[in-house]
Design a protein around this motif. Structure first.
Motif, PDB file in Angstrom:
ATOM      1  N   UNK A 105       0.843  -1.194   0.000  1.00  0.00           N
ATOM      2  CA  UNK A 105       0.000   0.000   0.000  1.00  0.00           C
ATOM      3  C   UNK A 105       0.881   1.248   0.000  1.00  0.00           C
ATOM      4  N   UNK A 106       0.421   2.286  -0.705  1.00  0.00           N
ATOM      5  CA  UNK A 106       1.147   3.554  -0.737  1.00  0.00           C
ATOM      6  C   UNK A 106       0.283   4.733  -0.305  1.00  0.00           C
ATOM      7  N   UNK A 107      -0.979   4.460  -0.012  1.00  0.00           N
ATOM      8  CA  UNK A 107      -1.901   5.512   0.420  1.00  0.00           C
ATOM      9  C   UNK A 107      -2.229   5.299   1.895  1.00  0.00           C
ATOM     10  N   UNK A 108      -1.887   6.268   2.719  1.00  0.00           N
ATOM     11  CA  UNK A 108      -2.088   6.147   4.160  1.00  0.00           C
ATOM     12  C   UNK A 108      -3.561   5.983   4.524  1.00  0.00           C
ATOM     13  N   UNK A 109      -4.459   6.416   3.638  1.00  0.00           N
ATOM     14  CA  UNK A 109      -5.893   6.333   3.922  1.00  0.00           C
ATOM     15  C   UNK A 109      -6.524   5.030   3.435  1.00  0.00           C
TER      16      UNK A 109
END
Length: 228
Positions: A210-214
């Motif tokens: 994953x690269x999106x904190x959300x």
């Protein structure tokens, strides 16, 4: 205090890929009289499944599964750890070499080290065998360095004061990050320019990046790396 023959050894099996297990870890398992897993159903333990891929002979070993409740209640945790030690104590008394398998490295957030204290207090030998930590394997999976030159590295977990920890310079590693993913996202949003990388179940068949904190899942076995 008289040292007894029984020995308790904490062996790290790494994050998930059996090929990342060390030669020493393999040898310790092969030489063990009994292998202990941190789950009541021993063969369902993640550490067992990882080790079996590198040591097929593990399938024929005597196993002991112990239950370690995931709780922040220190009294409950301490009572269970003491009960678990009592479950293996007779094997130490009989002089067996007991190998406790733990994912990652036994020196980092491992329940083994609580059992180790009880064994040492009764004069039994103990030792630790390193495994590759999840955050090191995650960095390799992401093909990024954790640190260069004089860059600092800080190790945090889901129970840490995340805002303060993430504000530190350098690379920040958050282990067991899933349960605190919302709090983690709030803290990262306050860090302009922060780069976030995350790996769930690193080295296992269900591995995800994953690269999106959300968009982080709530899985316990989630490792997050935050870089400036």
């Amino acid at each position: 205090m008289i040292e007894r023959r029984g020995k308790l050894i904490g062996v790290g099996v790494g994050p998930g890929d059996p090929e990342l297990m060390t030669l020493k870890a393999v040898r310790m398992i092969q030489e063990a009289d009994r292998v202990i897993l941190p789950q009541k159903e021993a063969k369902e333990a993640r550490a067992y499944k990882i080790a079996l891929g590198a040591v097929p002979a593990l399938a024929g070993k005597c196993l002991l599964g112990l239950d370690f409740p995931m709780t922040r209640d220190k009294d409950l945790r301490d009572r269970q750890i003491q009960a678990n030690y009592e479950s293996l104590r007779s094997y130490l008394k009989a002089g067996e070499k007991l190998v406790f398998l733990t994912i990652g490295d036994p020196c980092i957030y491992s329940t083994f080290c609580y059992l180790k204290i009880y064994a040492e207090e009764e004069g039994y030998q103990t030792s630790l065998v390193n495994g590759i930590p999840s955050f090191v394997a995650a960095a390799a999976r992401l093909n990024i360095p954790l640190c260069l030159d004089d860059e600092e590295v800080h190790l945090l977990n889901g129970k840490s004061h995340l805002a303060e920890g993430l504000a530190l310079p350098g690379s920040k590693i958050v282990m067991k990050a899933g349960p605190c993913s919302e709090k983690l996202a709030e803290a990262v949003d306050k860090l302009p320019g922060a780069r976030v990388y995350a790996v769930k179940d690193c080295g296992l068949p269900g591995e995800e990046v994953f690269n999106d904190i959300h968009e982080l899942p709530g899985d316990y076995m989630l490792t997050v790396i935050v870089k400036e």
